[in-house]
Structure formats: C-alpha cells, structure tokens
Design a protein around this motif. Structure first.
Motif, PDB file in Angstrom:
ATOM      1  N   PHE A   1      -3.392  -0.172   9.917  1.00  0.00           N
ATOM      2  CA  PHE A   1      -3.516   0.935   8.971  1.00  0.00           C
ATOM      3  C   PHE A   1      -2.871   0.549   7.653  1.00  0.00           C
ATOM      4  O   PHE A   1      -1.989  -0.320   7.591  1.00  0.00           O
ATOM      5  CB  PHE A   1      -2.963   2.254   9.517  1.00  0.00           C
ATOM      6  N   TYR A   2      -3.340   1.172   6.594  1.00  0.00           N
ATOM      7  CA  TYR A   2      -2.851   0.940   5.242  1.00  0.00           C
ATOM      8  C   TYR A   2      -2.042   2.151   4.801  1.00  0.00           C
ATOM      9  O   TYR A   2      -2.533   3.282   4.833  1.00  0.00           O
ATOM     10  CB  TYR A   2      -4.019   0.712   4.278  1.00  0.00           C
ATOM     11  N   ASP A   3      -0.807   1.914   4.438  1.00  0.00           N
ATOM     12  CA  ASP A   3       0.042   2.964   3.894  1.00  0.00           C
ATOM     13  C   ASP A   3      -0.200   2.961   2.388  1.00  0.00           C
ATOM     14  O   ASP A   3       0.363   2.142   1.654  1.00  0.00           O
ATOM     15  CB  ASP A   3       1.503   2.654   4.224  1.00  0.00           C
ATOM     16  N   ARG A   4      -1.065   3.845   1.930  1.00  0.00           N
ATOM     17  CA  ARG A   4      -1.556   3.793   0.545  1.00  0.00           C
ATOM     18  C   ARG A   4      -0.840   4.805  -0.336  1.00  0.00           C
ATOM     19  O   ARG A   4      -0.755   5.974  -0.022  1.00  0.00           O
ATOM     20  CB  ARG A   4      -3.058   4.038   0.510  1.00  0.00           C
ATOM     21  N   ARG A   5      -0.327   4.308  -1.474  1.00  0.00           N
ATOM     22  CA  ARG A   5       0.314   5.168  -2.472  1.00  0.00           C
ATOM     23  C   ARG A   5      -0.102   4.710  -3.853  1.00  0.00           C
ATOM     24  O   ARG A   5       0.089   3.547  -4.207  1.00  0.00           O
ATOM     25  CB  ARG A   5       1.837   5.109  -2.349  1.00  0.00           C
ATOM     26  N   GLU A   6      -0.679   5.647  -4.623  1.00  0.00           N
ATOM     27  CA  GLU A   6      -1.140   5.343  -5.981  1.00  0.00           C
ATOM     28  C   GLU A   6      -1.978   4.064  -6.040  1.00  0.00           C
ATOM     29  O   GLU A   6      -1.837   3.240  -6.948  1.00  0.00           O
ATOM     30  CB  GLU A   6       0.031   5.245  -6.957  1.00  0.00           C
ATOM     31  N   GLY A   7      -2.846   3.882  -5.055  1.00  0.00           N
ATOM     32  CA  GLY A   7      -3.752   2.747  -5.064  1.00  0.00           C
ATOM     33  C   GLY A   7      -3.177   1.462  -4.519  1.00  0.00           C
ATOM     34  O   GLY A   7      -3.892   0.469  -4.394  1.00  0.00           O
ATOM     35  N   GLY A   8      -1.879   1.436  -4.194  1.00  0.00           N
ATOM     36  CA  GLY A   8      -1.253   0.247  -3.619  1.00  0.00           C
ATOM     37  C   GLY A   8      -1.091   0.404  -2.120  1.00  0.00           C
ATOM     38  O   GLY A   8      -0.802   1.496  -1.621  1.00  0.00           O
ATOM     39  N   ASP A   9      -1.288  -0.694  -1.379  1.00  0.00           N
ATOM     40  CA  ASP A   9      -1.269  -0.640   0.083  1.00  0.00           C
ATOM     41  C   ASP A   9      -0.147  -1.477   0.674  1.00  0.00           C
ATOM     42  O   ASP A   9       0.066  -2.634   0.281  1.00  0.00           O
ATOM     43  CB  ASP A   9      -2.586  -1.161   0.655  1.00  0.00           C
ATOM     44  N   LEU A  10       0.563  -0.894   1.649  1.00  0.00           N
ATOM     45  CA  LEU A  10       1.448  -1.639   2.535  1.00  0.00           C
ATOM     46  C   LEU A  10       0.709  -1.710   3.859  1.00  0.00           C
ATOM     47  O   LEU A  10       0.346  -0.675   4.432  1.00  0.00           O
ATOM     48  CB  LEU A  10       2.792  -0.925   2.704  1.00  0.00           C
ATOM     49  N   VAL A  11       0.454  -2.934   4.353  1.00  0.00           N
ATOM     50  CA  VAL A  11      -0.399  -3.128   5.512  1.00  0.00           C
ATOM     51  C   VAL A  11       0.435  -3.198   6.787  1.00  0.00           C
ATOM     52  O   VAL A  11       1.407  -3.957   6.878  1.00  0.00           O
ATOM     53  CB  VAL A  11      -1.237  -4.416   5.358  1.00  0.00           C
ATOM     54  N   TRP A  12       0.042  -2.411   7.770  1.00  0.00           N
ATOM     55  CA  TRP A  12       0.670  -2.398   9.098  1.00  0.00           C
ATOM     56  C   TRP A  12      -0.346  -2.841  10.132  1.00  0.00           C
ATOM     57  O   TRP A  12      -1.300  -2.126  10.407  1.00  0.00           O
ATOM     58  CB  TRP A  12       1.190  -0.988   9.429  1.00  0.00           C
ATOM     59  N   ASN A  13      -0.154  -4.030  10.679  1.00  0.00           N
ATOM     60  CA  ASN A  13      -1.088  -4.570  11.663  1.00  0.00           C
ATOM     61  C   ASN A  13      -0.700  -4.134  13.071  1.00  0.00           C
ATOM     62  O   ASN A  13       0.484  -4.103  13.430  1.00  0.00           O
ATOM     63  CB  ASN A  13      -1.109  -6.105  11.584  1.00  0.00           C
ATOM     64  N   ARG A  14      -1.706  -3.849  13.873  1.00  0.00           N
ATOM     65  CA  ARG A  14      -1.451  -3.441  15.252  1.00  0.00           C
ATOM     66  C   ARG A  14      -0.982  -4.637  16.068  1.00  0.00           C
ATOM     67  O   ARG A  14      -1.603  -5.697  16.034  1.00  0.00           O
ATOM     68  CB  ARG A  14      -2.729  -2.852  15.849  1.00  0.00           C
ATOM     69  N   ILE A  15       0.102  -4.455  16.811  1.00  0.00           N
ATOM     70  CA  ILE A  15       0.651  -5.568  17.595  1.00  0.00           C
ATOM     71  C   ILE A  15       0.510  -5.320  19.098  1.00  0.00           C
ATOM     72  O   ILE A  15       0.754  -6.232  19.892  1.00  0.00           O
ATOM     73  CB  ILE A  15       2.120  -5.854  17.226  1.00  0.00           C
ATOM     74  N   ASN A  16       0.129  -4.133  19.493  1.00  0.00           N
ATOM     75  CA  ASN A  16      -0.247  -3.884  20.904  1.00  0.00           C
ATOM     76  C   ASN A  16      -0.916  -2.512  21.015  1.00  0.00           C
ATOM     77  O   ASN A  16      -0.984  -1.772  20.059  1.00  0.00           O
ATOM     78  CB  ASN A  16       0.952  -3.994  21.848  1.00  0.00           C
TER      79      ASN A  16
END
Length: 226
Positions: free
Chosen positions: A211-226
């Motif tokens: 999932f992408y933690d999106r704020r003002e068009g910028g993304d912090l990416v969280w990849n699924r690990i299980n």
C-alpha cells in the motif's frame, strides 16, 4: 477595560463587514469591491497554494459560469490590531449549486490589513480549504480479509493490518491502533488524518501486495511481507 472591550468589538464588526462584502462580490464577479480593498502590492494565496499577484487576481474575478450559483457566509471571525496593521482569521461556509447539484465547502482565511494614508488596505490573503471526512463504504468480510497482513517500509517500520468486526485496524508497534475506513475498494483513510490516503495495490492474481501512504501527491511505500 470596558472601553477597550468595546473598541475590540467595534474592530471585529468593522472588518467582518468588509470581508463579508468581499465574499458577496465573488459569485457576481464584482471587481469594484475588491479593487477598492486591495493594496497596490497585494498578494492572494489560493486554496491550491498558488501565489497570485493583484493584477492576476483581478483578472480571475469573473462571475460564476452559467449553471452555477453560490453564496459564501462568514461563520466565525476574529481580528486583532497592532499599530497600523490588523490581522484577521475567519472561517467561511460556501453553498453552491452546480447544474442542479448542491455542493458545500468550508475555508479558513487569514488576512493582513494595513492603514495606508487613512484607508484600510488588504495586503495579504491566504485561503485554506478545510478538509471534510468523505463518506465511507462497507466492504464484505472476504474483501476485508484480503488486506490482512504485515507491511514494511523499512526494517524498523512495520505495520500490521487486522480485521475488527466490519472494519480494518492498522497497528504499529509502540503506537495506538487506528481504524481504517474504506473510501472505496483499495482506498482507505483515517479519521482526523484527511491529508493522507492508504492506497492498496494488487498483483495480476488480485492479491494485495503493498500500500502507498499518500500525502500531497508523495508516497511512502509499504510492501507486504506476509
């Protein structure tokens, strides 16, 4: 003390009337009202963050297009004078009808007025669009289960998503759990954090992979690990 309180109240009433007149002039595009109020070097910062000089702002001040009607009313107001400067904060409620559909919005405005040669002139306006919580939708149990898992942005940044009844809960170690509300499938938000969205991505099989933690068009990416 009574005299000071009365003077402060008079100041608020005076500038509130000035600002309501400016707001009333927006829908019909009454440029004369703004022309008289704005200082020669006035700046308007709109709700999108665009810095607009006086000349360009006046060019944009035109009547609402056909099919649109609207009003803007001040709902709260404060003003404070320091020498020849008055700073103002007010909240405005907008009601608009757009081709038969009713829209509502709210704005937080900050202003700086200056007394120039005996006349109050508006130097700076900063408009902020107050975010409203969107409507949420209810997802089925199987849809909610598809998001359950652990997601990492870094080795020491891990979120766990679990179900709790008819909604999802987002947890990070050492922090309080938060409820995720579905704006629509694969797009979630947290009440009180309306500048951000959690946007989920799926692979070709339909499995959620990040999932992408999106704020003002910028993304912090969280990849699924299980």
């Amino acid at each position: 003390m009574a005299a000071n309180a009365s003077a402060a109240l008079d100041l608020v009433q005076e500038f509130r009337q000035r600002d309501q007149a400016l707001l009333d002039a927006i829908a019909p595009g009454d440029a004369k009202v703004w022309e008289a109020a704005l200082a020669a070097d006035a700046v308007y910062v709109d709700e999108n963050g665009e810095v607009i000089n006086r000349a360009d702002f006046m060019k944009q001040l035109t009547p609402l297009p056909p099919g649109s009607t609207g009003t803007i009313a001040i709902s709260s107001y404060s003003a404070h004078q320091s020498g020849d400067v008055v700073t103002v904060i007010h909240t405005d409620d907008e009601d608009e009808t757009y081709h038969g559909q009713h829209l509502k919005a709210q704005y937080l405005m900050t202003e700086t007025w200056q007394n120039q040669n005996g006349a109050w002139k508006l130097l700076l306006v900063h408009a902020y669009s107050v975010l409203k919580e969107p409507k949420s939708v209810t997802l089925s149990s199987s849809e909610l289960e598809s998001y359950v898992g652990r997601y990492a942005a870094a080795a020491d940044l891990v979120y766990t998503i679990r179900t709790d009844g008819d909604h999802l809960v987002l947890e990070r170690e050492g922090r309080p759990a938060t409820v995720l509300k579905a704006e629509l499938k694969d797009v979630f938000f947290v009440s009180g954090q309306l500048r951000t969205r959690k946007i989920f991505e799926r692979d070709q099989t339909g499995r959620v992979i990040r999932f992408y933690d999106r704020r003002e068009g910028g993304d912090l990416v969280w990849n699924r690990i299980n």
